[in-house]
Motif scaffolding. Structure first.
Motif, short mmCIF file in Angstrom:
data_model
loop_
_atom_site.label_atom_id
_atom_site.label_comp_id
_atom_site.label_asym_id
_atom_site.label_seq_id
_atom_site.Cartn_x
_atom_site.Cartn_y
_atom_site.Cartn_z
N ALA A 204 31.98 67.57 4.96
CA ALA A 204 31.86 66.55 6.01
C ALA A 204 33.24 66.16 6.55
O ALA A 204 33.43 66.04 7.76
N LEU A 205 34.20 65.95 5.66
CA LEU A 205 35.55 65.57 6.10
C LEU A 205 36.21 66.69 6.89
O LEU A 205 36.85 66.45 7.92
N ALA A 206 36.06 67.93 6.41
CA ALA A 206 36.65 69.07 7.12
C ALA A 206 36.01 69.22 8.49
O ALA A 206 36.68 69.53 9.48
N GLY A 207 34.70 68.96 8.57
CA GLY A 207 33.98 69.08 9.83
C GLY A 207 34.46 68.09 10.87
O GLY A 207 34.70 68.45 12.03
N ILE A 208 34.64 66.84 10.48
CA ILE A 208 35.07 65.83 11.45
C ILE A 208 36.52 66.07 11.87
O ILE A 208 36.88 65.89 13.03
N ALA A 209 37.36 66.51 10.94
CA ALA A 209 38.76 66.80 11.28
C ALA A 209 38.85 67.96 12.25
O ALA A 209 39.58 67.91 13.25
N ALA A 210 38.10 69.03 11.96
CA ALA A 210 38.12 70.21 12.83
C ALA A 210 37.60 69.87 14.22
O ALA A 210 38.16 70.30 15.24
N THR A 211 36.52 69.11 14.27
CA THR A 211 35.94 68.73 15.56
C THR A 211 36.92 67.93 16.39
O THR A 211 37.10 68.16 17.59
N PHE A 212 37.58 66.96 15.77
CA PHE A 212 38.53 66.10 16.48
C PHE A 212 39.68 66.92 17.06
O PHE A 212 40.03 66.78 18.24
N VAL A 213 40.25 67.81 16.26
CA VAL A 213 41.37 68.63 16.73
C VAL A 213 40.93 69.58 17.84
O VAL A 213 41.59 69.72 18.88
N ALA A 214 39.77 70.23 17.65
CA ALA A 214 39.30 71.22 18.62
C ALA A 214 39.07 70.58 19.99
O ALA A 214 39.46 71.14 21.03
N TYR A 215 38.46 69.40 19.99
CA TYR A 215 38.09 68.83 21.28
C TYR A 215 39.23 68.10 21.97
O TYR A 215 39.13 67.80 23.16
N LEU A 216 40.32 67.87 21.26
CA LEU A 216 41.54 67.43 21.93
C LEU A 216 42.15 68.57 22.74
O LEU A 216 42.92 68.35 23.66
N LEU A 217 41.79 69.80 22.37
CA LEU A 217 42.29 70.99 23.07
C LEU A 217 41.31 71.50 24.11
O LEU A 217 41.69 71.83 25.24
N PHE A 218 40.02 71.60 23.74
CA PHE A 218 39.03 72.21 24.62
C PHE A 218 38.99 71.59 26.02
O PHE A 218 39.15 72.29 27.02
N TRP A 219 38.72 70.29 26.09
CA TRP A 219 38.42 69.65 27.37
C TRP A 219 39.59 69.75 28.36
O TRP A 219 39.40 70.19 29.49
N PRO A 220 40.79 69.34 27.97
CA PRO A 220 41.89 69.39 28.96
C PRO A 220 42.22 70.81 29.41
O PRO A 220 42.58 71.03 30.57
N ILE A 221 42.11 71.79 28.51
CA ILE A 221 42.43 73.17 28.90
C ILE A 221 41.40 73.68 29.91
O ILE A 221 41.76 74.26 30.95
N VAL A 222 40.11 73.47 29.63
CA VAL A 222 39.06 73.94 30.55
C VAL A 222 39.13 73.18 31.87
O VAL A 222 38.96 73.76 32.95
N TYR A 223 39.41 71.88 31.81
CA TYR A 223 39.50 71.08 33.04
C TYR A 223 40.67 71.58 33.90
O TYR A 223 40.53 71.73 35.12
N THR A 224 41.80 71.85 33.28
CA THR A 224 42.97 72.35 34.01
C THR A 224 42.68 73.72 34.63
O THR A 224 43.03 73.98 35.79
N LEU A 225 42.02 74.59 33.86
CA LEU A 225 41.64 75.92 34.39
C LEU A 225 40.72 75.76 35.60
O LEU A 225 40.89 76.47 36.60
N SER A 226 39.78 74.87 35.52
CA SER A 226 38.83 74.66 36.62
C SER A 226 39.52 74.15 37.88
O SER A 226 39.23 74.60 38.99
N ARG A 227 40.45 73.22 37.70
CA ARG A 227 41.12 72.61 38.85
C ARG A 227 42.21 73.50 39.44
O ARG A 227 42.28 73.69 40.66
N ARG A 228 43.06 74.04 38.57
CA ARG A 228 44.25 74.75 39.05
C ARG A 228 43.95 76.19 39.46
O ARG A 228 44.51 76.68 40.45
N VAL A 229 43.14 76.89 38.69
CA VAL A 229 42.89 78.31 38.96
C VAL A 229 41.66 78.51 39.85
O VAL A 229 41.70 79.26 40.82
N PHE A 230 40.55 77.83 39.51
CA PHE A 230 39.30 78.04 40.26
C PHE A 230 39.09 77.02 41.38
O PHE A 230 38.11 77.11 42.12
#
Length: 487
Positions: A204-230
């Protein structure tokens, strides 16, 4: 923000999310009565392993508790009980009850037919069971073959028999079925926690830590790709980024509502999410099993962060659990307990689901007070976090914690409590998984990708070049070396 003044109890009797809780808790309470010596769930049917050329109902099917019952009587009662409960929910949710009943009946019959076929020994039996069933060969796929067969049957109907698929659509509710199954899974987690409390806590602890780290990266990267490239608009980029980064359809809809996006955007993104989830569901379990057969928990956690929608994630986790355990028994000489790989996938997904409400609330604040900046704009209340919160998680956590409390506070009751719990978390949960697989296939129409070339290309790049690699890397960092308890 439409609906900002809703009561905290809004939707308790009319939404799919809440009805997953009610269906889950009804059977949870029925199973719990075994503490007092009652068996209110022994009528539930379950499948057995049989051999081609030697089929009999007694081998292919049986009641979980009422051993004197004929197998078909057990199946009939299973149908009647779940038909009554699902029709009650369908009526409360204002579905077309006649069409739901007819579609549900056909889905139920197809699901059990596929489930029984999938338990033929050449498909299911492990290498250690070949002598038991007189086999000279076998695929050793465990229960995973039934899931894959159910998905194939559903996809054939959804893409080649579209009239029939449309008829079934009123009853094909994969999100409802899988959320109910996840409530049942809470019981299994509770039972497994009794046996391996420290491992469950670590997971449970590993899951919440992994989720928190991953989604600090996922959203801004995809949003930037959508705005700047597409060159997509702010609202389109936000809806797509939430849908692919957080939790599929639910996040796309929540984000669209939070920022008042055009209604067409969450619809288009939802189509992409469902179709690409099917591709992930078909490809990733076998891929992870082949490339990392000795990293079961890493694979499960990565699956939870990569596959979108609760239905597809839980379904993919279930296949992964079956394939990896079968492979480990055949090639690694180890027998892992059932459910832990699936649990690692579900745990990360649960944290993600809980994050939806907070993220939708934060985006609403940004859009209302920064992007739109309209004078006199309605304030966004904190209650919106509750309205966005996935309610089925409450049932999952309640079932988990109750069985943990029984083991801790009343260990003498653990044995009798387990008797009813095993029926609910076993055959009932697996039946809901099977219904989910058939239903997912039925509602998936690959032809809907036509006309969405740019959006589909962006989604594919974001999913396979950004989300999947980052998810696996993060899962490796936080779960590397974790192994399921052995059977």
């Amino acid at each position: 923000m439409a609906g900002v003044n809703r009561r905290w109890y809004s939707g308790m009797a009319t939404t799919e999310d809440w009805w997953a809780v009610w269906l889950g808790l009804i059977m949870f309470l029925a199973g719990l009565t075994s503490i007092w010596g009652w068996d209110l769930v022994g009528w539930m049917a379950k499948t057995g392993t049989w051999v081609w050329g030697d089929f009999s109902w007694d081998k292919a099917l049986k009641a979980t508790g009422y051993q004197e019952w004929h197998p078909l009587l057990s199946l009939l009662v299973t149908y009647l009980v779940f038909t009554a409960l699902t029709c009650l929910g369908a009526a409360a949710m204002k579905l077309n009850l006649k069409r739901f009943f007819a579609g549900w009946t056909l889905l139920f019959v197809m699901t059990w037919a596929v489930w029984i076929m999938g338990h033929e020994a050449h498909f299911k039996a492990s290498v250690n069971e070949f002598d038991k069933y007189g086999l000279s060969w076998g695929l050793s796929l465990g229960g995973g073959f039934s899931y894959m067969l159910a998905l194939v049957v559903g996809l054939v109907i959804g893409n080649f028999f579209k009239g029939f698929a449309e008829f079934l659509r009123e009853a094909a509710k994969p999100e409802w079925f899988i959320k109910t199954a996840i409530v049942y899974l809470g019981i299994k987690i509770g039972l497994m926690s009794i046996e391996a409390a420290s491992f469950t806590f670590e997971l449970a602890l590993a899951g919440i830590a992994a989720t928190f780290v991953a989604y600090l990266l996922f959203w801004p990267i995809v949003y930037t790709l959508s705005r700047r490239v597409f060159r997509l608009s702010r609202e389109a980029s936000a809806v797509l980024s939430s849908g692919i980064s957080i939790c599929g359809v639910s996040a796309a809809i929540a984000t669209a509502g939070a920022i008042r996006a055009r209604p067409v955007l969450p619809v288009m993104v939802s189509m992409l999410i469902v179709i690409f989830a099917m591709i992930e569901l078909i490809v990733l379990p076998g891929f992870y099993t082949a490339v990392a057969p000795n990293q079961p928990i890493v694979n499960g956690a990565a699956m939870g962060m990569t596959v979108k929608t609760d239905g597809a994630d839980a379904a993919a986790g279930a296949i992964l659990d079956e394939l990896m355990r079968a492979n480990a028994e055949a090639n690694l000489g180890v027998v892992w307990q059932e459910g832990w790989i699936l649990t690692s996938s579900i745990v990360t997904k649960i944290w993600i689901d809980m994050f939806i409400g907070v993220w939708a609330f934060l985006l609403a604040l940004v859009w209302v007070y920064k992007v739109e900046r309209q004078p006199g704009q309605s304030k966004v209340g904190v209650i919106e976090i509750w309205h966005r919160f996935p309610k089925f998680v409450l049932g999952y956590l309640l079932a988990w914690f109750v069985y943990m409390a029984i083991a801790t506070l009343g260990p003498e009751l653990s044995g009798t409590a387990t008797q009813g719990a095993e029926v609910v978390e076993g055959p009932m949960r697996k039946m809901m998984f099977m219904l989910t697989f058939v239903s997912i296939g039925v509602i998936t129409d690959f032809s809907k990708l036509k006309g969405m070339g740019k959006l589909a290309l962006l989604y594919a790049i974001a999913l396979f070049a950004i989300i999947a690699p980052i998810a696996y890397g993060v899962a490796w960092i936080f779960h590397h070396g974790m192994m399921p308890p052995t059977a």
